[in-house]
Design a protein around this motif. Sequence first.
Motif, PDB file in Angstrom:
ATOM      1  N   GLY A   1       0.810  -1.211   0.000  1.00 12.33           N
ATOM      2  CA  GLY A   1       0.000   0.000   0.000  1.00 12.33           C
ATOM      3  C   GLY A   1       0.842   1.260   0.000  1.00 12.33           C
ATOM      4  O   GLY A   1       2.070   1.218   0.071  1.00 12.33           O
ATOM      5  N   GLU A   2       0.164   2.386  -0.077  1.00  9.75           N
ATOM      6  CA  GLU A   2       0.820   3.688  -0.071  1.00  9.75           C
ATOM      7  C   GLU A   2       0.658   4.345   1.296  1.00  9.75           C
ATOM      8  O   GLU A   2      -0.395   4.225   1.937  1.00  9.75           O
ATOM      9  N   ILE A   3       1.681   5.053   1.729  1.00  9.21           N
ATOM     10  CA  ILE A   3       1.609   5.865   2.939  1.00  9.21           C
ATOM     11  C   ILE A   3       1.162   7.261   2.510  1.00  9.21           C
ATOM     12  O   ILE A   3       1.882   7.950   1.780  1.00  9.21           O
ATOM     13  N   PRO A   4      -0.025   7.695   2.907  1.00  4.58           N
ATOM     14  CA  PRO A   4      -0.552   8.949   2.367  1.00  4.58           C
ATOM     15  C   PRO A   4       0.157  10.197   2.852  1.00  4.58           C
ATOM     16  O   PRO A   4       0.239  11.186   2.116  1.00  4.58           O
ATOM     17  N   HIS A   5       0.661  10.179   4.094  1.00  3.42           N
ATOM     18  CA  HIS A   5       1.266  11.381   4.661  1.00  3.42           C
ATOM     19  C   HIS A   5       2.585  11.030   5.344  1.00  3.42           C
ATOM     20  O   HIS A   5       2.721   9.946   5.908  1.00  3.42           O
ATOM     21  N   PRO A   6       3.544  11.955   5.333  1.00  4.02           N
ATOM     22  CA  PRO A   6       4.789  11.711   6.071  1.00  4.02           C
ATOM     23  C   PRO A   6       4.528  11.609   7.569  1.00  4.02           C
ATOM     24  O   PRO A   6       3.528  12.120   8.084  1.00  4.02           O
ATOM     25  N   SER A   7       5.445  10.965   8.253  1.00  3.80           N
ATOM     26  CA  SER A   7       5.399  10.876   9.712  1.00  3.80           C
ATOM     27  C   SER A   7       6.199  12.012  10.319  1.00  3.80           C
ATOM     28  O   SER A   7       7.198  12.453   9.739  1.00  3.80           O
ATOM     29  N   LEU A   8       5.782  12.476  11.478  1.00  2.00           N
ATOM     30  CA  LEU A   8       6.567  13.471  12.195  1.00  2.00           C
ATOM     31  C   LEU A   8       7.540  12.818  13.170  1.00  2.00           C
ATOM     32  O   LEU A   8       8.145  13.483  14.003  1.00  2.00           O
ATOM     33  N   GLY A   9       7.692  11.512  13.060  1.00  2.00           N
ATOM     34  CA  GLY A   9       8.742  10.822  13.785  1.00  2.00           C
ATOM     35  C   GLY A   9      10.096  11.093  13.151  1.00  2.00           C
ATOM     36  O   GLY A   9      10.185  11.535  11.999  1.00  2.00           O
ATOM     37  N   GLY A  10      11.156  10.828  13.892  1.00  2.00           N
ATOM     38  CA  GLY A  10      12.509  11.040  13.386  1.00  2.00           C
ATOM     39  C   GLY A  10      13.203   9.714  13.127  1.00  2.00           C
ATOM     40  O   GLY A  10      12.873   8.702  13.726  1.00  2.00           O
ATOM     41  N   GLU A  11      14.184   9.730  12.235  1.00  2.15           N
ATOM     42  CA  GLU A  11      14.878   8.495  11.843  1.00  2.15           C
ATOM     43  C   GLU A  11      16.249   8.862  11.304  1.00  2.15           C
ATOM     44  O   GLU A  11      16.354   9.564  10.295  1.00  2.15           O
ATOM     45  N   ASP A  12      17.324   8.418  11.976  1.00  2.00           N
ATOM     46  CA  ASP A  12      18.655   8.838  11.529  1.00  2.00           C
ATOM     47  C   ASP A  12      19.132   8.080  10.295  1.00  2.00           C
ATOM     48  O   ASP A  12      20.250   8.317   9.828  1.00  2.00           O
ATOM     49  N   PHE A  13      18.309   7.226   9.733  1.00  3.65           N
ATOM     50  CA  PHE A  13      18.574   6.661   8.409  1.00  3.65           C
ATOM     51  C   PHE A  13      18.838   7.784   7.406  1.00  3.65           C
ATOM     52  O   PHE A  13      19.533   7.596   6.397  1.00  3.65           O
ATOM     53  N   ALA A  14      18.297   8.972   7.696  1.00  9.23           N
ATOM     54  CA  ALA A  14      18.485  10.115   6.806  1.00  9.23           C
ATOM     55  C   ALA A  14      19.950  10.444   6.577  1.00  9.23           C
ATOM     56  O   ALA A  14      20.318  10.937   5.503  1.00  9.23           O
ATOM     57  N   ALA A  15      20.802  10.184   7.562  1.00  6.51           N
ATOM     58  CA  ALA A  15      22.224  10.533   7.411  1.00  6.51           C
ATOM     59  C   ALA A  15      22.867   9.767   6.270  1.00  6.51           C
ATOM     60  O   ALA A  15      23.727  10.292   5.553  1.00  6.51           O
ATOM     61  N   TYR A  16      22.477   8.514   6.081  1.00  5.12           N
ATOM     62  CA  TYR A  16      23.036   7.726   4.981  1.00  5.12           C
ATOM     63  C   TYR A  16      22.619   8.298   3.627  1.00  5.12           C
ATOM     64  O   TYR A  16      23.341   8.175   2.635  1.00  5.12           O
ATOM     65  N   LEU A  17      21.438   8.912   3.582  1.00  6.59           N
ATOM     66  CA  LEU A  17      20.900   9.391   2.310  1.00  6.59           C
ATOM     67  C   LEU A  17      21.608  10.639   1.812  1.00  6.59           C
ATOM     68  O   LEU A  17      21.390  11.056   0.676  1.00  6.59           O
ATOM     69  N   ARG A  18      22.445  11.230   2.645  1.00  4.42           N
ATOM     70  CA  ARG A  18      23.293  12.324   2.155  1.00  4.42           C
ATOM     71  C   ARG A  18      24.389  11.793   1.240  1.00  4.42           C
ATOM     72  O   ARG A  18      24.967  12.544   0.448  1.00  4.42           O
TER      73      ARG A  18
END
Length: 404
Positions: free
Chosen positions: A333-350
């Motif tokens: 399925g699709e996630i309709p809206h972003p979450s306001l939770g945080g996730e340091d996985f973002a650092a790898y995406l740099r």
Amino acid sequence: MVMTFAEAIDACIDEMADLLRSVRRHLHAHPEPSLEEYRTTEELARILGDAGILIRIAPTGRGLIAGPEPEPGSDGPPRVALRADIDALRMQDAKLAVPYRSTCAGVMHACGHDAHTAMALGAALALHRCREHLPRAIPWRAIFQPAEETGDGALEMIRAGAMEGVSAIVALHVDPELGVGRVARRAGVLTADCRDLKVEVRGRGGHAARPHQAIDPIAAAVRFVSAVYQEVPRSVDVREPVVVTFGMFHGGQANNVIPDTVCLEGTLRSLSQAARERACAAIQAIARGVNAATGAEIQVEFLQGVDPVINDPGVMDALSRAAAEVVGPDKVGEIPHPSLGGEDFAAYLRLAPGAMLRLGVAGAAGWPALHSPRFDIDERALVIGAKILARSVVLLSEGGSGHA
């Protein structure tokens, strides 16, 4: 009959179902909080090392990198990483009826990191054991990182070389709002930009019976928090979600003494830089206003947090394709809206494009929410998640995507 790589991976992971459940339960019973994940690291290193997989433990002794390393000067297919987090939360496990209840007072896996670790372990073992069934040598890497809950772990692993030579990275996060056997995807923004707040309110202490002779920092802090909760949402474009929450309020040591100082800590979460900047400006303006009204000096400090996770569309397509092959297209399925939770996985995406998929773990009766003291999962999800991770690594290494 010759097995395809997908059939070989699935069969291998099916055979490991008991092992994955055992590993997950061991970690759940013996959790380690952020920045203390030494035994967890040693246990994973032992399992992976015994399987003949090359491992590197991070210099801190917490977290490890596993997978085949390329021959010097070789120019093979792109290296794909899969990531799991291994830390637990500082909270008491309230589950009483399960044999794998946390044995560590005040620490438990309430965010599914034990499951993430077991699934990534299963994917890594399958990729290693099934390498002869793969279309060619696949240069993969498994990253088992510490300290996701504090936002420190991804950066630690990056400094340890986890992303060197990596062209794409994938991860799963358990979702107790989805039934087991279902997954949810979202290209683009998945989680929020998170910043920690530290606020010091300095007044002038005195006797509780003579507040007119003091400057009460507790009264000023209450006024400040109330104003932030009321005014910040009205200072930002209503189409831009912003959440400010204060979770810590410390002040005073006696009920009949007005203290000199009160300290607050909280978080600011937003989905855009513009919204964050407007919210920060509003909070500072409120601090100045409360200072003018009460005489208490309010110092607000915005600390570096984690960036938003922004899923790369191409990597998300490959991850979704792997999921559809495992659970069926109708279960994605699709996630309709972003979450306001945080996730340091973002650092790898740099450093490389990547994506994170939500994996259903709820049984028929449902499960408590993430960070609940009664959190648990339907362990059938472990095999599903391991298969999705392993398949997505192969698809991305081949240049595959949902459009391939």
